[in-house]
Enzyme design. Structure first.
Site, short mmCIF file in Angstrom:
data_model
loop_
_atom_site.label_atom_id
_atom_site.label_comp_id
_atom_site.label_asym_id
_atom_site.label_seq_id
_atom_site.Cartn_x
_atom_site.Cartn_y
_atom_site.Cartn_z
N SER A 137 0.85 -1.18 0.00
CA SER A 137 0.00 0.00 0.00
C SER A 137 0.89 1.23 0.00
O SER A 137 2.06 1.16 0.40
CB SER A 137 -0.89 0.01 1.25
OG SER A 137 -1.48 1.28 1.48
N TYR A 150 -2.64 -0.57 10.28
CA TYR A 150 -2.67 -0.91 8.86
C TYR A 150 -1.34 -0.57 8.19
O TYR A 150 -0.80 -1.38 7.41
CB TYR A 150 -3.81 -0.15 8.18
CG TYR A 150 -3.94 -0.43 6.70
CD1 TYR A 150 -4.50 -1.61 6.25
CD2 TYR A 150 -3.51 0.51 5.77
CE1 TYR A 150 -4.62 -1.87 4.89
CE2 TYR A 150 -3.63 0.26 4.40
CZ TYR A 150 -4.19 -0.93 3.98
OH TYR A 150 -4.30 -1.18 2.63
#
Length: 253
Positions: A137, A150
Site C-alpha cells: 500500500s 494498517y
C-alpha cells in the site's frame, strides 16, 4: 502478450475487490485460478463468473491459520503464481489502537501473507520457479493519518517482498509488491459505512480527492498491473515495489 495459459494462480482475498478483479483477468488470460477467501458466498460469486469463460476453484479458509494454508496449498500442488492480496483495515493512532485490534490486523495482513509464502515457496522450488506478488500500500511508503496498525502491516508486506526476492532469486522465483492508493471496492464502501456512518458522501468525496488525479483507482487498473508483473514479459523484474496511486506519493508533497 501477457498470456497465462496453463498456469496455476492462487489469489487470496479473491472473493471481492482487487482480488476478484485480478482473478477475473488472470482467468481471461488463460490461468487456472484458485480463489482463497473466508467467505464462501463471495468465493462462489467469483468462481461462477469465471466458469463462464475459464477455470476456477474455491478454497474456503483463514489465511491466518498456517495449518489450513499448508493443507490448501498441498491440495493445489502446482503453483505458478501466488497473489497475497487478503487484508483488513483499521482506523487508529498508536495510542488509540487497542492491542486486540493491532493483533487482528497483524494476524490477517502480515501472518496471513507469511503463511502463504511458507506454504507456496517449497512447491515453487520443487517445480523450478514461480512468481509472487504481494499487495502492499502507499501506507508502506508514506505516512497516512489514523492508520497506524494498517500501515505497520503494509510496511511489513513491502519488507517481506524484498526479502523473498533476494532469498529465492537463484531458484527462479520472482517476487514484487504493488502499492495501491485508495481503490473503490466493496472494502472501501464497508470501511466508510462502519467508521463514518453519518457523513458517507462527504468522506467518499474527500478520499477520492486526496489523490491528485481526483478519483479513486479501479480494481481493474490494479489487476492490469498485476497481470504484467506476473507474466513472462516481466521476467526481468524482481525485488521492486510499484505504486499505483494516482500521483499520491510524488505529487502530494
Amino acid at each position: 502478450m501477457f498470456s497465462l495459459k496453463g498456469k496455476s494462480a492462487v489469489i487470496t482475498g479473491a472473493g471481492s475487490g482487487i482480488g476478484k478483479a485480478i482473478a477475473l483477468l488472470f482467468a481471461r488470460q488463460g490461468a487456472i485460478v484458485h480463489i482463497v477467501d473466508r467467505s464462501e458466498v463471495f468465493a462462489d460469486e467469483t468462481v461462477n463468473e469465471i466458469k463462464q469463460f475459464g477455470k476456477a476453484f474455491k478454497h474456503i479458509c483463514d489465511v491466518a491459520d498456517q495449518k489450513q494454508m499448508v493443507s490448501v496449498f498441498q491440495q493445489i500442488a502446482k503453483i505458478d503464481i501466488l497473489i497475497n492480496n487478503a487484508g483488513i483495515a483499521h482506523v487508529g493512532k498508536a495510542d488509540t489502537t487497542e492491542e486486540a485490534d493491532f493483533d487482528k490486523v497483524y494476524q490477517v495482513n502480515v501472518k496471513g501473507a507469511y503463511n502463504c509464502l511458507y506454504a507456496a515457496i517449497p512447491l515453487m522450488k520443487k517445480k523450478g520457479g514461480g512468481v509472487i506478488l504481494n499487495t502492499a500500500s502507499i501506507a508502506s511508503l508514506v505516512g497516512i493519518s489514523d492508520r497506524f496498525a494498517y500501515s505497520m502491516s503494509k510496511g511489513a508486506i513491502y519488507a517481506m517482498s524484498m526479502s523473498v526476492a533476494r532469498d529465492y532469486i537463484d531458484q527462479n522465483i520472482r517476487c514484487n509488491s504493488i502499492s495501491p492508493a485508495r481503490v473503490h471496492t466493496p472494502f472501501v464502501d464497508g470501511f466508510i459505512a462502519k467508521n463514518y456512518p453519518h457523513n458517507h458522501e462527504e468522506i467518499f468525496d474527500k478520499l477520492s480527492k486526496s489523490q491528485p488525479i481526483g478519483r479513486m483507482g479501479k480494481p481493474e487498473e490494479v489487476a492490469a498491473l498485476a497481470l504484467y508483473l506476473c507474466s513472462d514479459e516481466a521476467g526481468f523484474i524482481t525485488g521492486c515495489d510499484y505504486p499505483i496511486d494516482g500521483g499520491f506519493i510524488k505529487l502530494n508533497n
